[in-house]
Design a protein around this motif. Structure first.
Motif, mmCIF file in Angstrom:
data_model
loop_
_atom_site.group_PDB
_atom_site.id
_atom_site.type_symbol
_atom_site.label_atom_id
_atom_site.label_comp_id
_atom_site.label_asym_id
_atom_site.label_seq_id
_atom_site.Cartn_x
_atom_site.Cartn_y
_atom_site.Cartn_z
ATOM 1 N N PRO A 107 -4.019 27.603 15.725
ATOM 2 C CA PRO A 107 -4.319 28.555 14.653
ATOM 3 C C PRO A 107 -5.454 28.028 13.773
ATOM 4 N N THR A 147 -1.063 27.732 21.082
ATOM 5 C CA THR A 147 -2.175 28.289 20.320
ATOM 6 C C THR A 147 -2.628 27.328 19.232
ATOM 7 N N MET A 198 0.255 36.123 17.066
ATOM 8 C CA MET A 198 -1.167 36.320 16.793
ATOM 9 C C MET A 198 -1.615 37.725 17.209
ATOM 10 N N PRO A 248 -7.146 33.483 16.914
ATOM 11 C CA PRO A 248 -6.841 32.046 16.827
ATOM 12 C C PRO A 248 -8.104 31.203 16.845
ATOM 13 N N SER A 278 -7.288 33.119 29.847
ATOM 14 C CA SER A 278 -6.478 32.708 28.698
ATOM 15 C C SER A 278 -5.813 33.968 28.171
ATOM 16 N N SER A 279 -4.993 33.838 27.136
ATOM 17 C CA SER A 279 -4.376 35.028 26.555
ATOM 18 C C SER A 279 -5.417 35.902 25.873
ATOM 19 N N GLU A 280 -6.586 35.353 25.586
ATOM 20 C CA GLU A 280 -7.645 36.073 24.873
ATOM 21 C C GLU A 280 -8.758 36.540 25.802
ATOM 22 N N ALA A 291 -7.229 29.973 21.789
ATOM 23 C CA ALA A 291 -6.105 30.777 22.267
ATOM 24 C C ALA A 291 -5.217 30.010 23.235
ATOM 25 N N PHE A 292 -3.975 30.464 23.330
ATOM 26 C CA PHE A 292 -3.059 29.982 24.359
ATOM 27 C C PHE A 292 -3.693 30.197 25.731
ATOM 28 N N HIS A 338 -6.325 28.706 26.859
ATOM 29 C CA HIS A 338 -7.773 28.484 26.849
ATOM 30 C C HIS A 338 -8.125 27.105 27.393
ATOM 31 N N GLY A 394 3.860 31.999 18.674
ATOM 32 C CA GLY A 394 2.599 31.644 19.306
ATOM 33 C C GLY A 394 1.677 32.833 19.468
ATOM 34 N N TYR A 395 1.149 33.005 20.692
ATOM 35 C CA TYR A 395 0.198 34.098 20.925
ATOM 36 C C TYR A 395 0.848 35.466 20.719
#
Length: 745
Positions: free
Chosen positions: A569, A567, A609, A616, A732-734, A619-620, A622, A605-606
């Motif tokens: 930040p 990630t 968050m 972020p 992504s995680s987001e 994002a992780f 991404h 990490g994520y």
């Protein structure tokens, strides 16, 4: 008759001699015999002094064999991004060979950013071939310590913040290396998550975080990758240094995981003879007299596992049970490597290896931002490109600590851009800022003269002048591999860009609307100018083919497909380790030991968050593309499963753009209700798919008990609780594309 009799006597004597010779031939030399039988035979023939000699260094990168028995020495080489140049026998000074200039492969953050196990296999196979060609027994890499803080100076050598991603990427690397008869050495085991005070930091972490976050990649290396060696870390855990740590090395690594290889100390990581004997260390390496401090040259007999160990045995203070176990492990490694007659010969600095390095770099580069589709550069409509920044010309293969290399060549970003656009576009360059003008690290000289005495204003004015009428401005900056940046043995002081770079980028954005920022680093950086520039690329340390790989992405020869392995930040205080004042720990009263409590536990990490509802910067997972992918509706094989079952989740992915490209489809699992707190979601699967324009592929994920489990620290076991779960699929995680529920009975 006499001739026949004489002939018969000769045949009898020949057969008798042959039989006698065969009877005397040691089993350990016979590769047709089982390896464990060969180990026991060799062990039975060794003297006590020969055994003691084998378990510690005899030179900076070598430990002795047994010449009397034909057992060869062990030779190590630093990795994990290339084969280190040779140094003198007992000095760090360069040996000045003329044939040890290697292929520099991209840093492991770049490899992790490919999210492609097949690329990891190619990486391991290629670097393993180079190590084999130089006749090395052990490659000191890869590294899989978790990205816990963006200040860690050694993050660039590791595989990101997520244990699942690191686990899936480390296994093929190991397999590729060891297919060459060279042992991979996974490091640094364990909890070596910052370089500051690395020799004196005692990590205090709960068992859940230890097993769920910090150990999985090491476990995968052992149980799935069958790694042949592991390196202990410098720090302490449970008040014992990790190079001789009863819980980590004996209880977990050797007993629980069944590791049958060699535990190697980091150089100077041993501190106590008695603990080294009993707590799982097999082979001691170091730098000076006792592996720790400056002292007499060639004093390896003073190492903790040398004369002090021998003396204890002769005084009957300790037995030889532990010693024989260490020798068995070392012999096993030797039989797997140097004494393996089927070992391939390897190759070194070949065109194939440089192409592999370039491909890894191209697939790992991450397109972070691309407003108005500024990228790829439209060559047909471009007359002038201004390239700004020291990192456009500075060599990055030299420096950074033990991963510093002497590369056969290194194509700089400026060289790569000029080569690709030769006779097509005017390329102009300005320094923009001055960072590190040094040109030597550990005896390797770059032959670059980067000294520049101009003021910051003069440098910015020059950059503005050449950028005003350019069609594109490519700012190439970030970090470098100097102390206090991306470098071993020190951490960064903050996440801001050094050397006045933020001001340079701000100034460029006011005079040109097409500013492309290329960040070269192994760490996240702050971006106060993120909304003022249309395009941002995360380019990592890309090795020998850096410039060519970057140029291919900029002009669109290769469609970017990298995804962030950690990630970014927006602020340092958005990171759990810093928000909770955990890093860098508290010094004990009247002691050199620093206690560092991992107060954020499993929320790294994520995971942190999302728990804290922090958005972020990036994002992780991404990463953008020059094409567009459409995610269809997922299907599931069953909505109910038991712990002995598996279920399959399938989702169609379609390339609805006009270019071929690759997408990394990511599966996260959410436990909707559990006895213990769990992250909102966790990565449990990923696949990278290549799609032509208009093409659809179906991506499937298998979910099993392991995908749903957490570590119960009370029971010391992994538990999958019955209840409702959610499968979450995203780019992504987001960026979540689909969700589907199921139940575990």
């Amino acid at each position: 008759m006499k001739k026949q009799l004489l002939s018969g006597v000769c045949i009898f004597l020949f057969i008798s001699t042959l039989q006698a010779h065969c009877e005397r031939t040691p089993i350990y030399l016979d590769e047709t015999q089982p390896i464990e039988q060969r180990i026991e035979d060799a062990l039975s023939r060794m003297t006590l002094e020969e055994k003691i000699a084998m378990i510690h260094a005899q030179a900076k990168f070598s430990s002795p064999g047994v010449a009397r028995l034909g057992i060869p020495e062990i030779w190590c080489t630093d990795g994990p991004h290339g084969i280190r140049p040779e140094v003198l026998w007992d000095e760090w000074e360069q040996a000045k060979w003329t044939n040890d200039s290697c292929t520099a492969f991209p840093a492991l953050t770049c490899l992790a950013a490919t999210w492609d196990p097949q690329i990891s296999l190619l990486y391991g196979k290629s670097i393993g071939e180079e190590a084999r060609y130089r006749n090395k027994s052990i490659l000191l890499g890869p590294g899989v310590n978790i990205y816990r803080t963006p200040l860690n100076g050694r993050n660039f050598e590791y595989m990101g913040e997520d244990p699942y991603l690191a686990s899936k990427m480390v296994v093929p690397y190991i397999q590729g290396v060891q297919s060459n008869g060279v042992a991979a050495c996974v490091k640094h085991y364990a909890l070596n998550n910052n370089e500051k005070n690395r020799h004196t930091t005692n990590v205090i972490v709960d068992d859940r975080a230890l097993h769920e976050i910090y150990l999985p990649a090491f476990k995968a290396a052992v149980q799935e990758g069958n790694v042949w060696s592991i390196m202990g870390s410098y720090n302490l855990y449970k008040n014992q240094h990790c190079c001789h740590n009863q819980y980590l090395l004996n209880d977990i690594l050797k007993k629980e995981w069944g590791f049958d290889g060699v535990v190697i100390s980091d150089w100077g990581g041993v501190h106590d003879t008695d603990q080294a004997i009993t707590n799982g260390l097999d082979l001691e390496f170091g730098s000076w007299t006792n592996g720790l401090t400056n002292g007499t040259s060639n004093a390896y007999n003073n190492y903790y596992m040398a004369d002090p160990y021998l003396k204890r045995i002769k005084l009957e203070q300790v037995g030889t049970k532990e010693l024989d176990d260490k020798i068995r492990r070392i012999l096993r490694l030797i039989f797997r490597t140097t004494m393996n007659r089927n070992r391939p010969y390897g190759s070194f600095a070949t065109p194939e290896h440089f192409m592999a390095a370039r491909s890894i770099g191209e697939q790992g580069i991450v397109l972070l931002q691309n407003k108005n589709n500024v990228l790829p550069i439209n060559i047909a409509k471009t007359k002038k490109i201004a390239v700004i920044g020291e990192n456009a010309i500075k060599m990055m293969t030299v420096g950074g600590g033990s991963s510093s290399l002497k590369a056969l060549h290194e194509i700089s970003p400026l060289e790569g851009i000029k080569s690709r656009l030769k006779n097509k576009v005017e390329i102009v360059y300005a320094r923009g800022y001055v960072g590190d003008s040094s040109n030597e690290y550990n005896g390797v000289i770059t032959r670059q003269n980067l000294k520049d005495n101009r003021s910051a204003k003069e440098l910015i004015d020059e950059a503005i002048k050449i950028s005003q009428d350019a069609d594109y401005v490519i700012f190439i900056g970030g970090l470098n591999k100097s102390a206090g940046q991306d470098c071993e043995d020190a951490d960064r002081k903050g996440i801001e860009l050094p050397y006045n770079q933020d001001k340079v980028i701000e100034a460029l954005s006011t005079v040109n609307k097409n500013v492309i920022v290329v960040n070269i680093s192994g760490n996240a950086i702050a971006m106060p100018w993120v909304k003022k520039v249309p395009a941002i690329i995360q380019a990592w340390f890309l090795g020998s083919e850096a410039g060519n790989a970057l140029a291919s992405i900029l002009v669109g020869d290769v469609n970017p497909s990298g995804k962030l392995p950690f990630t970014f930040p927006a602020k340092l205080e958005h990171v759990g380790a810093h928000k909770l004042n955990s890093y860098p720990g508290v010094k004990r009263e009247n002691s050199s030991i620093i206690d560092e409590r991992y107060n954020e536990s499993i929320y790294v990490g994520y995971r942190w968050m999302e728990k804290e509802h922090i958005k972020p910067l990036f994002a992780f997972g991404h990463g953008l593309s020059y094409t567009t992918f459409k995610y269809g509706k997922p299907s599931i094989s069953t909505t109910q499963m038991t712990t002995s079952d598996t279920l399959t989740i399938t989702i169609p992915i379609t390339n609805i753009g006009k270019r071929e490209g690759a997408e990394v489809v990511q599966l996260y699992i959410a436990d909707k209700k559990s006895s213990l707190p769990r992250p909102i979601k966790e990565l449990k699967g990923f696949q990278k798919v290549q799609l032509a324009p208009g093409e659809t592929q179906y991506v499937s994920f298998i979910v099993d008990q392991n995908s749903l489990s957490y570590f119960n620290d009370t029971l010391h076991k992994w538990i999958a609780e019955a209840g409702e779960f959610e499968a979450i699929i995203g780019s992504s995680s987001e960026e979540i594309k689909a969700r589907i529920n199921f139940e575990l009975k």
